[in-house]
Write a protein that holds these residues in place. Structure first.
Motif, short mmCIF file in Angstrom:
data_model
loop_
_atom_site.label_atom_id
_atom_site.label_comp_id
_atom_site.label_asym_id
_atom_site.label_seq_id
_atom_site.Cartn_x
_atom_site.Cartn_y
_atom_site.Cartn_z
N THR A 10 49.74 51.93 34.50
CA THR A 10 48.73 51.63 35.81
C THR A 10 48.77 50.10 36.21
O THR A 10 48.71 49.24 35.42
CB THR A 10 47.24 51.72 35.61
OG1 THR A 10 47.19 53.42 35.08
CG2 THR A 10 46.54 51.81 36.98
N ILE A 11 48.79 49.83 37.44
CA ILE A 11 48.85 48.53 37.92
C ILE A 11 47.79 48.73 39.08
O ILE A 11 47.87 49.41 40.07
CB ILE A 11 50.25 48.21 38.88
CG1 ILE A 11 51.32 47.85 37.49
CG2 ILE A 11 50.01 46.60 39.31
CD1 ILE A 11 52.65 47.77 38.20
N CYS A 12 46.84 47.48 39.20
CA CYS A 12 45.74 47.74 40.13
C CYS A 12 45.48 46.17 40.59
O CYS A 12 45.76 45.28 39.92
CB CYS A 12 44.70 48.71 39.90
SG CYS A 12 43.84 48.02 38.54
N GLY A 13 44.56 46.21 41.55
CA GLY A 13 43.73 44.90 41.88
C GLY A 13 42.45 44.83 41.26
O GLY A 13 41.97 45.82 40.70
N ILE A 14 41.88 43.78 41.20
CA ILE A 14 40.56 44.03 40.88
C ILE A 14 39.39 44.89 41.18
O ILE A 14 38.62 45.69 40.69
CB ILE A 14 39.76 42.42 40.80
CG1 ILE A 14 40.39 41.68 39.88
CG2 ILE A 14 38.15 42.58 40.48
CD1 ILE A 14 40.02 40.06 40.50
N GLU A 15 39.51 44.98 42.93
CA GLU A 15 38.67 45.92 43.26
C GLU A 15 39.15 47.58 43.08
O GLU A 15 38.13 48.21 43.14
CB GLU A 15 38.75 45.75 44.89
CG GLU A 15 38.06 44.35 45.56
CD GLU A 15 38.24 44.46 47.11
OE1 GLU A 15 38.69 45.33 47.62
OE2 GLU A 15 37.73 43.32 47.60
N GLU A 16 40.05 47.65 42.44
CA GLU A 16 40.49 48.94 42.19
C GLU A 16 40.11 49.26 40.54
O GLU A 16 40.11 50.40 40.26
CB GLU A 16 41.90 49.36 42.17
CG GLU A 16 42.49 49.26 43.55
CD GLU A 16 44.21 49.18 43.70
OE1 GLU A 16 44.73 50.10 43.71
OE2 GLU A 16 44.42 47.82 43.69
N LEU A 17 39.50 48.40 39.97
CA LEU A 17 39.56 48.62 38.44
C LEU A 17 38.17 49.81 38.11
O LEU A 17 38.65 50.39 37.17
CB LEU A 17 38.93 47.41 37.85
CG LEU A 17 40.07 46.62 37.48
CD1 LEU A 17 39.38 45.05 37.09
CD2 LEU A 17 41.06 46.96 36.65
N PRO A 18 37.23 49.76 38.91
CA PRO A 18 36.22 50.91 38.66
C PRO A 18 36.84 52.30 38.61
O PRO A 18 36.25 52.96 37.80
CB PRO A 18 34.84 50.72 39.72
CG PRO A 18 35.00 49.17 40.05
CD PRO A 18 36.69 49.04 39.94
N VAL A 19 38.00 52.58 39.32
CA VAL A 19 38.54 54.02 39.61
C VAL A 19 39.04 54.36 38.58
O VAL A 19 39.11 55.41 38.07
CB VAL A 19 39.59 53.82 40.65
CG1 VAL A 19 40.29 55.00 40.69
CG2 VAL A 19 38.96 53.48 42.21
N HIS A 20 39.45 53.29 37.52
CA HIS A 20 40.19 53.53 36.17
C HIS A 20 39.26 53.41 34.95
O HIS A 20 39.92 53.67 34.00
CB HIS A 20 41.43 52.60 36.21
CG HIS A 20 42.44 52.50 37.30
ND1 HIS A 20 43.28 53.56 37.47
CD2 HIS A 20 42.61 51.61 38.28
CE1 HIS A 20 43.87 53.49 38.56
NE2 HIS A 20 43.77 52.27 39.12
N SER A 21 38.05 53.52 35.08
CA SER A 21 37.22 53.03 34.01
C SER A 21 37.18 54.31 33.03
O SER A 21 36.76 54.07 31.78
CB SER A 21 35.72 52.88 34.43
OG SER A 21 35.16 53.89 35.11
N GLN A 22 37.36 55.42 33.42
CA GLN A 22 37.25 56.68 32.71
C GLN A 22 38.57 57.32 32.73
O GLN A 22 38.87 58.65 32.36
CB GLN A 22 36.48 57.88 33.51
CG GLN A 22 35.05 57.18 33.74
CD GLN A 22 34.31 56.86 32.71
OE1 GLN A 22 34.07 57.77 31.64
NE2 GLN A 22 33.67 55.76 32.61
N SER A 23 39.69 56.56 32.86
CA SER A 23 40.99 57.06 32.61
C SER A 23 41.73 56.94 31.25
O SER A 23 42.80 57.07 31.00
CB SER A 23 42.04 56.54 33.58
OG SER A 23 42.16 55.28 33.69
N GLY A 24 40.99 56.36 30.11
CA GLY A 24 41.37 56.57 28.95
C GLY A 24 42.45 55.06 28.65
O GLY A 24 43.28 55.17 27.59
#
Length: 194
Positions: A10-24
């Protein structure tokens, strides 16, 4: 040595980090500006290994800013080598690489890690994979040049980057003006037809 299978990238920006918190997510490479506060979003993530690098997203020296350097790319490759440490056979990992917007430093780091992990993959294939992970990728050219050198790709990674820029300009023509506004016009001029 047992190798951790990175099954998700996964690649993302800082603002997108919460979306990935439960993705293992199991491994994180954070690339942020010097002086930027540490990122609190990772408190919500499950246990993971995280490395943080700090330098600016520039391609020419700017007073008061830190250019990407060979040492930063060496640290990215060191992070890649650490993915093997403590790996358990059959365990799948989820690698997340982020920068401020998830467009330049993080995408350069990801393609570097993919080139390191799959030395037989062609440069074109690596950038194709990168676009599948992050369609808006515009990797920092300075970082890619250092990665090319350190990985012994003989200029092929930089040449493929030029074609990647051409591909992006063909599909996202607004990037040309945007990069010029960010003082990255030299990268726009590098672009070759995809």
């Amino acid at each position: 040595m047992k190798t951790l299978a990175i099954s998700s990238r996964t690649i993302c920006g800082i603002e997108e980090l919460p979306v990935h918190s439960q993705s293992g997510v199991t491994h994180v490479l954070s690339i942020i500006d010097p002086g930027h506060p540490d990122i609190h979003h990772f408190e919500a993530f499950s246990k993971h290994l995280r490395t943080t690098l700090r330098f600016h997203d520039i391609i020419d020296p700017i007073p008061g800013q830190i250019m990407p350097a060979k040492e930063h790319v060496a640290a990215i490759l060191g992070f890649g080598a650490s993915l093997d440490k403590g790996a358990v056979e059959g365990t799948a990992g989820h690698l997340l690489v982020h920068c401020h917007m998830g467009i330049s430093r993080s995408t350069a780091a990801m393609v570097t890690l993919m080139a390191q992990g799959d030395p037989d993959a062609s440069e074109e294939e690596l950038f194709e994979r990168l676009r599948k992970i992050r369609s808006k990728a515009w990797p920092n050219s300075v970082m890619i040049a250092y990665a090319d050198e350190k990985l012994g790709r003989g200029g092929k990674l930089v040449e493929a980057l030029r074609r990647h820029y051409g591909h992006q300009l063909q599909h996202k023509p607004e990037y040309g003006q945007w990069m010029r506004e960010l003082k990255r016009g030299r990268e726009v001029e590098m672009a070759l037809p995809a």
